[in-house]
Design an enzyme around this catalytic site. Structure first.
Site, PDB file in Angstrom:
ATOM      1  N   THR A  62      31.045  35.730   5.866  1.00 37.50           N
ATOM      2  CA  THR A  62      32.105  36.056   5.078  1.00 37.50           C
ATOM      3  C   THR A  62      32.041  35.416   3.797  1.00 37.50           C
ATOM      4  O   THR A  62      31.583  34.424   3.479  1.00 37.50           O
ATOM      5  CB  THR A  62      33.386  36.049   5.631  1.00 37.50           C
ATOM      6  OG1 THR A  62      34.036  37.145   6.368  1.00 37.50           O
ATOM      7  CG2 THR A  62      34.570  35.747   4.560  1.00 37.50           C
ATOM      8  N   THR A  63      32.759  36.392   2.839  1.00 37.71           N
ATOM      9  CA  THR A  63      33.167  35.974   1.453  1.00 37.71           C
ATOM     10  C   THR A  63      34.478  36.659   1.105  1.00 37.71           C
ATOM     11  O   THR A  63      34.481  37.888   1.216  1.00 37.71           O
ATOM     12  CB  THR A  63      32.213  36.226   0.326  1.00 37.71           C
ATOM     13  OG1 THR A  63      30.812  35.643   0.566  1.00 37.71           O
ATOM     14  CG2 THR A  63      32.790  35.597  -1.020  1.00 37.71           C
TER      15      THR A  63
END
EC number: 3.4.25.1
Length: 237
Positions: A43-44
């Site tokens: 994730t970002t």
């Protein structure tokens, strides 16, 4: 406009707290046999405040053990409050459980008091749950709007709650922060903030193996939460 009380979340199972792609540094002593079989969001995720509201942006990728892409269309931002949204960072199962718990508490607060929970109170509650609950290694962003204005909080796995004008969590945070430090400025409109957030996500997915496949953008205002997914960054940059 999303229905905040009935938003869907991606499917997953109970998490392992050890995951190299989490939005926090892993502790190798906590690893177990499920590290390569539990879906994690890698994730970002990004949150940006503006005078008009809050923008939250996330990528779309889930992975197994950080080496295999298990899903290319994961919605990592969910509405949990009439004017608030939370990102999923970490193991999918832990993040889903965290969101369900917070939604239930928000509903209970409103039914008892006849008014929405203030976003600062929701952030404090989220931090308490992150520290004391069974949700394990999660590191979400909470964004919301109330009578006090626009708010963005990062919540760490130990329950720490930090408010800021903009913040990033997840495995691609260093890459995204580099662009945000250059592009963010006070007075951004909601539309401009969406473009900046999308460019920061695009910057992260170029190099971070835990992030990829597009961007979800949530626009949070006093009117509610609108979440849209885009496979093509050019459509929103």
């Amino acid at each position: 406009m999303n229905n905040w009380s009935q938003g869907s979340t991606p499917q997953g199972s109970d998490p392992s707290p050890y995951a190299p792609e989490l939005g926090s540094l892993p502790d190798g002593s906590q690893s177990d046999d499920h590290g390569d079989t539990v879906n994690k969001t890698g994730t970002t995720t990004i949150g940006i405040t503006t005078d008009e509201g809050v923008v939250i942006a996330t990528d779309m990728r889930a992975s197994l053990g950080g080496r295999f892409v298990s899903n290319k269309n994961v919605q990592k931002v969910e509405q949990i409050h009439p004017t608030g949204a939370l990102t999923l960072v970490g193991s999918v199962g832990g993040a889903q459980s965290f969101i369900r718990t917070l939604r239930a508490e928000v509903n209970l607060y409103e039914s008892r008091r006849g008014e929405p929970m203030p976003i600062e109170a929701l952030a404090t509650l989220a931090g308490n749950f992150a520290r004391g609950g069974p949700f394990r290694a999660i590191n979400p962003i909470l964004g919301g709007v109330d009578e006090e204005g626009s708010h963005v909080y990062s919540i760490d796995p130990a329950g720490g709650v930090m408010a800021d004008d903009y913040t990033v969590t997840g495995s691609g945070m260093q890459l995204a922060y580099g662009l945000l430090e250059q592009e963010y400025e006070e007075g951004l409109s909601l539309e401009e903030a969406q473009s900046v957030a999308a460019r920061a996500i695009e910057s992260a997915v170029e190099r971070d193996t835990g992030s990829g496949n597009g961007v979800f953008l949530a626009a949070v205002t006093g009117e509610g939460v609108d979440i849209q997914g885009h496979n093509d960054f050019d459509a929103v940059i």
